[in-house]
Design a protein around this motif. Sequence first.
Motif, PDB file in Angstrom:
ATOM      1  N   GLY A  24       0.790  -1.230   0.000  1.00 22.35           N
ATOM      2  CA  GLY A  24       0.000   0.000   0.000  1.00 22.35           C
ATOM      3  C   GLY A  24       0.818   1.273   0.000  1.00 22.35           C
ATOM      4  O   GLY A  24       0.265   2.370   0.134  1.00 22.35           O
ATOM      5  N   SER A  25       2.116   1.172  -0.188  1.00 24.04           N
ATOM      6  CA  SER A  25       2.975   2.353  -0.093  1.00 24.04           C
ATOM      7  C   SER A  25       2.761   3.345  -1.229  1.00 24.04           C
ATOM      8  O   SER A  25       3.185   4.507  -1.128  1.00 24.04           O
ATOM      9  CB  SER A  25       4.449   1.925  -0.051  1.00 24.04           C
ATOM     10  N   LEU A  26       2.103   2.927  -2.310  1.00 20.59           N
ATOM     11  CA  LEU A  26       1.878   3.833  -3.437  1.00 20.59           C
ATOM     12  C   LEU A  26       0.480   4.476  -3.410  1.00 20.59           C
ATOM     13  O   LEU A  26       0.160   5.291  -4.275  1.00 20.59           O
ATOM     14  CB  LEU A  26       2.081   3.085  -4.760  1.00 20.59           C
ATOM     15  N   PHE A  27      -0.335   4.112  -2.432  1.00 18.67           N
ATOM     16  CA  PHE A  27      -1.708   4.625  -2.398  1.00 18.67           C
ATOM     17  C   PHE A  27      -1.750   6.155  -2.363  1.00 18.67           C
ATOM     18  O   PHE A  27      -2.587   6.782  -3.009  1.00 18.67           O
ATOM     19  CB  PHE A  27      -2.461   4.065  -1.194  1.00 18.67           C
ATOM     20  N   ARG A  28      -0.873   6.762  -1.581  1.00 13.32           N
ATOM     21  CA  ARG A  28      -0.886   8.216  -1.446  1.00 13.32           C
ATOM     22  C   ARG A  28      -0.642   8.887  -2.800  1.00 13.32           C
ATOM     23  O   ARG A  28      -1.317   9.861  -3.159  1.00 13.32           O
ATOM     24  CB  ARG A  28       0.182   8.662  -0.444  1.00 13.32           C
ATOM     25  N   GLN A  29       0.304   8.351  -3.571  1.00 12.62           N
ATOM     26  CA  GLN A  29       0.592   8.935  -4.874  1.00 12.62           C
ATOM     27  C   GLN A  29      -0.562   8.728  -5.854  1.00 12.62           C
ATOM     28  O   GLN A  29      -0.851   9.592  -6.679  1.00 12.62           O
ATOM     29  CB  GLN A  29       1.884   8.336  -5.440  1.00 12.62           C
ATOM     30  N   ILE A  30      -1.209   7.560  -5.777  1.00 11.44           N
ATOM     31  CA  ILE A  30      -2.358   7.293  -6.651  1.00 11.44           C
ATOM     32  C   ILE A  30      -3.495   8.261  -6.334  1.00 11.44           C
ATOM     33  O   ILE A  30      -4.134   8.830  -7.235  1.00 11.44           O
ATOM     34  CB  ILE A  30      -2.819   5.829  -6.495  1.00 11.44           C
TER      35      ILE A  30
END
Length: 424
Positions: free
Chosen positions: A189-195
């Motif tokens: 889930g580390s890319l959720f913020r960027q998405i």
Amino acid sequence: MYDVIIIGAGASGLMAAATAASKGARVALLEHKDDIGKKILATGNGRCNFTNTDMSVNKFHGSKALIKNGLSQFNYADTIRFFKELGIPAYDNAGYIYPNSRQAASVVAAFRMELMRLHVDVKTGISITEIKTAGITTKDTKSVANPATNKKTDNRTCYCIQTDKGSFKSKRLIIACGLTASPKLGSDGSLFRQIEALGHHIQKPLPALCGFSCDGLNFKKITGVRCDATVASVIDGQMTEQNTGELQLADYGISGIPVFQISSLMSRALDKGQRVEVVIDFLPAFSDDELNGYIKDRIITTTDNRSLNEMLNGLLNNKLLLELIRKSGVSPDKKGRLLTDDDCKSLTRSIKHTAVSVKKPRGAEFAQVCAGGIYTKEIDVRTLESKIHPGLYFCGELLDVDGICGGYNLQWAWTSGYIAGEMQ
């Protein structure tokens, strides 16, 4: 400037990279773990059940529009043909398709060699810090839009990926980072913020293909027991799904393939605050009448003073049998020859229709996949392209699709990765 950057080197990302590069695109594949295909190596107990010949929309949960459109473009036969071309002949075990080597490592190795052949720029151990969009600037000697630089901006989008190892630009971006199942293998889930910074929204990831914490049996006394059973999910009093297979009993509750197969709807229902139960038939080979008759026959043929527990020895695992007798309300020490008709019916109900209350799924770290993902209304279901940003695509578990056990989740990865990679 790359033609395509793909974030995530799991199953869907690898397929997207191979597909895009085979079309002549200059491709970069970015992976934050130290190697590609980590989750593939763990599939099928290391044997990689990579598709199934019994492929249909009803084997999946989530967006039916996505599933239907996806499978119409790249189905199990396409998957088998694709891997055969990579040197991975299929082994068919009653429709469950494995590499003939029975090794998931063979699949990862085949992708590694194919990406090298296609000159895909693979970068591992890299962390994404930001994703930016901008117009692509192109040189135009006749342009007067900016005489100082002699450049103009067209209406296409460029993606700039900021990482801890520098920045990378591409005309198209495919995000294949997964949700949060098995985070140690990469999906954290580390890319959720960027998405979300790109304007997209992610439905809450919920564990699927997982066990559940339950009440209703003394699970600490029967932990470790495995038996063939039929499990049926009951949501707010309505039976929704059932499956038969090897049930695993743990100190927290229930697990095993039949539980995994009905897990997705249960996780969704629990998240909505609905009441969820599982009704367990511990002897699916017997009908109610047959089991009741068996118990009565044992009463007739047992001429000594054996207890009920002794009389039914061998019917089920001893620990489980004792727990089910206790749950029936009949004393396990009661002499078998003294059993009444009501006792026999109570025992039959306990063995054939034990209901346990489902409290919560085990955490994402124990789940094989997650339900949820990017809201389907935000993407084109035919191409998997974002409706917000042209040239941005999503694939794999990040989409709102999850399948049952048996090669279906890997098939969705191949399907969605192929579609995203093919779009030029």
